[in-house]
Design a protein around this motif. Structure first.
Motif, mmCIF file in Angstrom:
data_model
loop_
_atom_site.group_PDB
_atom_site.id
_atom_site.type_symbol
_atom_site.label_atom_id
_atom_site.label_comp_id
_atom_site.label_asym_id
_atom_site.label_seq_id
_atom_site.Cartn_x
_atom_site.Cartn_y
_atom_site.Cartn_z
ATOM 1 N N ALA A 218 0.851 -1.182 0.105
ATOM 2 C CA ALA A 218 -0.136 0.062 -0.087
ATOM 3 C C ALA A 218 0.931 1.294 -0.009
ATOM 4 C CB ALA A 218 -1.030 0.070 1.255
ATOM 5 N N GLY A 219 0.376 2.558 -0.304
ATOM 6 C CA GLY A 219 1.150 3.729 -0.487
ATOM 7 C C GLY A 219 0.254 4.519 -1.450
ATOM 8 N N LEU A 220 0.454 5.822 -1.141
ATOM 9 C CA LEU A 220 0.142 6.972 -2.375
ATOM 10 C C LEU A 220 0.770 6.581 -3.559
ATOM 11 C CD1 LEU A 220 0.281 10.143 -0.176
ATOM 12 C CD2 LEU A 220 -1.919 8.602 -0.675
ATOM 13 N N ASP A 221 -0.004 6.899 -4.737
ATOM 14 C CA ASP A 221 0.577 6.743 -5.920
ATOM 15 C C ASP A 221 2.139 7.235 -5.979
ATOM 16 O OD1 ASP A 221 -1.386 5.000 -6.977
ATOM 17 O OD2 ASP A 221 -2.397 6.949 -7.961
ATOM 18 N N GLY A 222 2.971 6.468 -6.761
ATOM 19 C CA GLY A 222 4.469 7.136 -6.905
ATOM 20 C C GLY A 222 5.216 6.917 -5.745
ATOM 21 N N ASN A 223 4.904 6.441 -4.592
ATOM 22 C CA ASN A 223 5.734 6.189 -3.267
ATOM 23 C C ASN A 223 6.621 5.099 -3.281
ATOM 24 O OD1 ASN A 223 5.290 8.222 -0.773
ATOM 25 N ND2 ASN A 223 3.849 8.688 -2.639
ATOM 26 N N GLY A 224 6.568 4.146 -4.257
ATOM 27 C CA GLY A 224 7.727 2.977 -4.476
ATOM 28 C C GLY A 224 6.903 1.793 -4.306
ATOM 29 N N GLN A 225 5.749 1.413 -3.895
ATOM 30 C CA GLN A 225 5.251 0.297 -3.914
ATOM 31 C C GLN A 225 5.312 -0.448 -5.187
ATOM 32 O OE1 GLN A 225 3.561 3.038 -3.252
ATOM 33 N NE2 GLN A 225 1.594 3.099 -3.781
ATOM 34 N N GLU A 226 4.838 0.389 -6.248
ATOM 35 C CA GLU A 226 4.716 -0.402 -7.569
ATOM 36 C C GLU A 226 6.151 -0.766 -7.767
ATOM 37 O OE1 GLU A 226 2.486 -0.375 -11.848
ATOM 38 O OE2 GLU A 226 2.608 1.731 -10.602
ATOM 39 N N ARG A 227 7.155 0.085 -7.783
ATOM 40 C CA ARG A 227 8.568 -0.086 -8.204
ATOM 41 C C ARG A 227 9.182 -1.512 -7.545
ATOM 42 N NH1 ARG A 227 13.153 4.324 -8.272
ATOM 43 N NH2 ARG A 227 11.608 5.147 -9.763
#
Length: 249
Positions: free
Chosen positions: A35-44
């Motif tokens: 989880a995290g706000l978009d662009g905070n590293g979770q997708e990376r």
């Protein structure tokens, strides 16, 4: 770390060179949310686990069923050692619109359909039918274009493609995005079944309630660092949101 149950082992992983390192392990049968706000590293982070993005530091290892650990440093290597990835944008990076439902399903496992060096349509169809039934895929003849399917059924075909790899770890990038409630319910049931069978699942969801509903624990990212690990009574929407905005201390 539990050498028997750990499936993914992350050591000293950096999402950016100027951010704190992450040490984490994900066990067999676990469902771990990101989880995290978009662009905070979770997708990376998820893409690094899949071998799609190179870490800024550290290592990722996959432990197979006999206890051997394999380094994950490319997408091809991840797939070959039991890690499957379902992308977020099925239209841009998942389906092949010009191909049939069956060919889309078999894209990652072509060699498993070969007999004496030739592709066996019967064997491919049997594999597809197995996953069609398991995932309740509603589809016409499998030689029809995949674009004839609803968005939810396209997503199920992509999931079937990933499961056909018979992975030990399944990485899911917002897997219920844009699907209807009925499809979402089926996917939830399948994810729990896979977990009960011993598969490790890592699910990035943009919906906090989904993470709370599905996951054993949640990793919350902020500013390309792992800000918090939440499990048990700590897992709540308020706590996740507070962590996302830096109000968790």
């Amino acid at each position: 770390m539990n050498a028997v149950r750990d499936k993914l082992i992350v050591e000293g992983l950096r999402l950016r060179t100027d951010r704190q390192a992450i040490d984490e392990s994900i066990g067999a049968g676990e469902i771990v949310g990101l989880a995290g706000l978009d662009g905070n590293g979770q997708e990376r982070f998820l893409e690094m686990l899949a071998g799609l993005v190179a870490p800024a530091g550290g290592s990722i290892g996959y432990r197979d069923d006999v206890g051997r650990t394999h380094a994950i440093n490319s997408f091809r290597r991840a797939v070959s050692h039991g890690v499957a990835y379902l992308p977020r944008d099925r239209r841009a990076s998942g389906i092949f619109p010009a191909l049939s439902i069956l060919d889309n399903f078999a894209m990652a496992t072509v060699t498993r359909d070969c007999v004496a060096g030739l592709i066996s349509y019967r064997r491919r169809r049997e594999r597809y039918d197995h996953y069609r039934e398991r995932l309740s895929i509603v589809a016409p003849h499998p030689r029809e274009p995949i674009t004839t399917l609803s968005g939810g059924n396209q997503q199920k075909v992509l999931l079937a493609r990933a499961l056909a790899l018979q992975p030990g770890v399944l990485l899911l990038n917002d897997p219920t995005r844009g699907v209807d409630i009925a499809t979402r319910k089926i996917l939830y049931e399948v994810f729990r079944e896979l977990s009960n069978e011993g598969m490790a699942l890592v699910i990035l969801s943009t919906e906090i309630e989904e993470s709370l509903h599905l996951c054993d624990r949640v990793l919350v990212f902020r500013d390309f660092e792992l800000a918090s690990r939440l499990s048990g009574e700590e897992m709540s929407a308020d706590r996740i949101i507070a962590t996302m905005f830096g109000r968790d201390s």
